[in-house]
Design a protein around this motif. Structure first.
Motif, PDB file in Angstrom:
ATOM      1  N   GLY A 392      45.692  57.162  22.743  1.00  0.00           N
ATOM      2  CA  GLY A 392      45.913  58.204  23.739  1.00  0.00           C
ATOM      3  C   GLY A 392      47.077  59.101  23.391  1.00  0.00           C
ATOM      4  O   GLY A 392      47.187  59.593  22.266  1.00  0.00           O
ATOM      5  N   MET A 393      47.978  59.305  24.348  1.00  0.00           N
ATOM      6  CA  MET A 393      49.134  60.166  24.131  1.00  0.00           C
ATOM      7  C   MET A 393      50.352  59.566  24.818  1.00  0.00           C
ATOM      8  O   MET A 393      50.266  59.038  25.923  1.00  0.00           O
ATOM      9  N   ASN A 394      51.502  59.625  24.124  1.00  0.00           N
ATOM     10  CA  ASN A 394      52.766  59.159  24.700  1.00  0.00           C
ATOM     11  C   ASN A 394      53.518  60.337  25.308  1.00  0.00           C
ATOM     12  O   ASN A 394      53.567  61.422  24.731  1.00  0.00           O
ATOM     13  N   PHE A 552      40.533  65.222  21.589  1.00  0.00           N
ATOM     14  CA  PHE A 552      39.280  65.520  20.902  1.00  0.00           C
ATOM     15  C   PHE A 552      39.400  65.295  19.399  1.00  0.00           C
ATOM     16  O   PHE A 552      38.409  64.969  18.737  1.00  0.00           O
ATOM     17  N   SER A 553      40.604  65.482  18.861  1.00  0.00           N
ATOM     18  CA  SER A 553      40.788  65.316  17.414  1.00  0.00           C
ATOM     19  C   SER A 553      40.542  63.870  16.976  1.00  0.00           C
ATOM     20  O   SER A 553      40.272  63.629  15.796  1.00  0.00           O
ATOM     21  N   ASN A 554      40.643  62.930  17.906  1.00  0.00           N
ATOM     22  CA  ASN A 554      40.379  61.528  17.587  1.00  0.00           C
ATOM     23  C   ASN A 554      38.964  61.101  17.942  1.00  0.00           C
ATOM     24  O   ASN A 554      38.621  59.926  17.835  1.00  0.00           O
ATOM     25  N   MET A 555      38.143  62.053  18.370  1.00  0.00           N
ATOM     26  CA  MET A 555      36.772  61.733  18.777  1.00  0.00           C
ATOM     27  C   MET A 555      35.864  61.613  17.557  1.00  0.00           C
ATOM     28  O   MET A 555      35.887  62.451  16.658  1.00  0.00           O
ATOM     29  N   GLN A 573      39.829  53.921  16.324  1.00  0.00           N
ATOM     30  CA  GLN A 573      40.389  52.627  16.717  1.00  0.00           C
ATOM     31  C   GLN A 573      39.461  51.853  17.653  1.00  0.00           C
ATOM     32  O   GLN A 573      39.897  50.991  18.413  1.00  0.00           O
ATOM     33  N   GLY A 574      38.159  52.154  17.600  1.00  0.00           N
ATOM     34  CA  GLY A 574      37.190  51.407  18.392  1.00  0.00           C
ATOM     35  C   GLY A 574      37.238  51.681  19.883  1.00  0.00           C
ATOM     36  O   GLY A 574      36.669  50.916  20.680  1.00  0.00           O
TER      37      GLY A 574
END
Length: 623
Positions: A392-394, A552-555, A573-574
């Protein structure tokens, strides 16, 4: 098989099993090139003329209509002007919007779409048969009439460039009071999925001839806004931003509301004092000349984003700042550390002496989001960083001591988020722009400026703020505050003021996020899904607190099960999300996600031709 033909006056040459008054002549001088067959039961056009009726599956009981493909449509633009245009009812909405934007001279049509009008529940209860939008019809009857009689494209472009008559300073509140309720319905309609399907035609979505639709910016990812040749687009975007502020579709502080109000007032003054020819001259700038001018600047070193000042000596920042890492069930305040900004990374240490050793932690800012957390009046200069991680995002909050320090650090963060360092010559311009923006937000007048003369001003200040703030102050108090803030931006040109308004709108924390009620797979309660231009946000519906943010960049992929109306998204990362949409059809959410991914593929280097096939591949789905 029943065939319905256009209702026109024909000679008595051929009888089609009709009374004599409906005799049809095939030899009458008519242009049938725009006509096609519409299959009523299947809600589809028969546009493949090389197909036989049998191949289409048409039986004897089929109800077919031979009708024009282009029909009139009433469109309300973001500036509340209504135009009546002849558009294609047989092509997909994506193409129809491109056709409309070409007529109105609005560039980047892929950012816009068509929106249905919401129903007024009270009107249904009363069974009132009076037509909707009577106020708007009265104000725009001359516009509709002129376009209906075949006016040229230029007047329509000018209508798009001018601002709606709400800018008559002495009469704004009357119109505003009459339309506020109606516009609130429109705002609510955006949240329940009233956007038309871009992959289907108007007729396929039950849009009738002369029906009224809204043309709005759907995707809040505005590419290459250039005042040199984007005057119409910027004006329409400004109007949509203005109404989103006034209708409280997006939250802002009192300080920000006064800044928006003073910008509106400034734009209003400039618009009312400008002659129509002055604005038209701006719009007549040749796009080819503008492009050549930009190319010349690039070749001569004028493009700041591509030129490095000194590639061997990259500047760095080192300051004492305060840090806060939000965690659940914690009330810990900001804590002071020694921060060092080098390349695209922030490192922080216990103190300055410890900066020669290993840092406590490092933040890699490439791909992060930089959100301002500022209140100039209270001397609060904060930067909120949303840093992408695997799951996600920190969130990281950094607090600066003063305006100068804030401008330097925020400018560095913005460049680092794009993978650039402070060696880029655009860094200085970014710092200057941030300080100018802070000055604009300041409610205190610049030293040397005289206080505004209230007696000489004619302004209904209530029309420039949302009803919540209009109720908080008396009109004279509100007018004073707006005029005091206006002194800090009185030198801006018309286009610069609109651009500043758009930029300030984009800097709001909730900018561009659309919210949908969903139920995630395995969950027993409803939740909120927020969709932005680059991320998905999972929000607890009872507290409004974001629980998960995924970019979206990790999709990796996403798909829709059209039978059970469930959207499934797989990330790195599953990580996987599956949900059903409760507040709208899942096709709306699917199109939003695919549309933003499509817009992320745009580049200044590619030609201006849109890859329509890719858009439909990402947004159309396989129902």
């Amino acid at each position: 098989m029943k065939v319905s033909l256009p209702t026109q006056s024909y000679n008595n040459h051929i009888q089609w099993l009709q009374p004599k008054k409906n005799y049809i002549s095939l030899w009458a001088p008519q242009d049938w090139s725009d006509h096609a067959i519409w299959w009523e039961q299947k809600r589809c056009w028969l546009l493949k003329t090389h197909w036989t009726l049998d191949k289409y599956g048409i039986q004897a009981d089929a109800d077919l209509h031979y009708t024009p493909q282009h029909k009139f449509l009433c469109l309300q633009l973001p500036n509340m002007k209504t135009v009546r245009l002849s558009v294609s009812y047989s092509t997909v909405v994506f193409k129809t919007v491109a056709e409309i934007c070409k007529i109105c001279n609005i560039s980047r049509p892929e950012e816009l779409s068509l929106l249905r009008l919401p129903d007024d529940p009270k009107k249904k209860k009363k069974k009132d048969k009076t037509p909707d939008w009577v106020v708007d019809d009265l104000l725009t009857a001359d516009i509709v009439g002129s376009t209906a009689t075949g006016a040229s494209g230029k007047p329509i472009q000018m209508l798009c460039l001018f601002i709606f008559p709400t800018y008559r300073l002495g009469h704004v509140s009357v119109y505003y009071a009459q339309t506020y309720k109606m516009l609130m319905l429109v705002a609510c309609g955006c949240c329940v999925g009233r956007w038309l399907d871009s992959s289907r035609s108007l007729m396929e979505q039950d849009i009738q001839e002369n029906e009224r639709l809204l043309l709005r910016f759907k995707y809040h990812c505005f590419f290459d806004l250039n005042p040199k040749y984007d005057a119409v687009r910027i004006t329409q975007l400004y109007e949509q931003a203005r109404w989103s502020i006034l209708l409280e579709e997006i939250d802002c502080t009192e300080e920000e509301m006064l800044m928006f109000a003073s910008l509106q007032y400034h734009i209003c003054k400039l618009t009312m004092s400008s002659e129509p020819n002055d604005l038209s001259n701006e719009q007549d700038v040749d796009e080819v000349e503008a492009a050549l001018s930009n190319l010349e600047m690039t070749l001569e070193g004028g493009n700041a984003d591509s030129i490095l000042e000194d590639i061997t000596d990259i500047p760095k920042l080192a300051d004492s700042l305060r840090l806060f890492r939000p965690k659940r069930l914690t009330l810990k305040p900001y804590k002071e550390y020694w921060f060092v900004f080098k390349d695209t990374t922030i490192s922080y240490y216990k103190n300055k002496e410890a900066s020669h050793g290993e840092p406590i932690e490092q933040f890699h800012l490439r791909g992060c989001e930089v959100v301002p957390d500022v209140n100039v009046t209270e001397k609060k200069f904060g930067i909120k960083l949303l840093i992408p991680v695997a799951d996600g995002m920190n969130e990281v909050y950094i607090r600066c001591d003063n305006e100068k320090q804030y401008a330097k650090w925020k400018a560095a963060c913005i460049l680092a988020s794009k993978g650039k360092t402070m060696a880029y010559s655009s860094y200085k311009q970014e710092v200057k722009s941030i300080r100018s923006f802070l000055q604009m937000k300041s409610l205190a007048p610049t030293p040397g400026q005289t206080a505004p003369d209230l007696d000489s001003m004619e302004m209904n200040s209530e029309c420039f703020v949302s009803p919540r703030y209009a109720k908080k102050y008396k009109m004279k108090q509100l007018t004073t505050k707006i005029l005091e803030a206006h002194q800090n931006m009185s030198s801006l040109s018309l286009m610069d003021a609109k651009m500043r308004f758009i930029e300030a709108w984009q800097s709001l924390p909730e900018f561009g996020i659309k919210y949908y009620v969903v139920r995630f797979r395995g969950s027993k309660k409803d939740e909120i899904l927020g969709i932005s231009f680059n991320r998905l946000i999972r929000i607890d519906i009872s507290t409004g607190t974001p629980t998960t943010t995924l970019r979206f960049s990790n999709m990796k992929q996403w798909n829709v099960n059209w039978e059970i109306k469930q959207v499934t998204i797989d990330f790195d990362q599953g990580i996987s999300l599956a949900f059903a949409c409760l507040s709208c059809d899942c096709k709306v959410v699917h199109e939003y996600i695919g549309g933003y991914i499509f817009l992320s593929t745009r580049s200044k280097d590619q030609n201006e031709t849109l890859d329509e096939e890719l858009f439909h591949k990402l947004t159309g789905g396989q129902e």
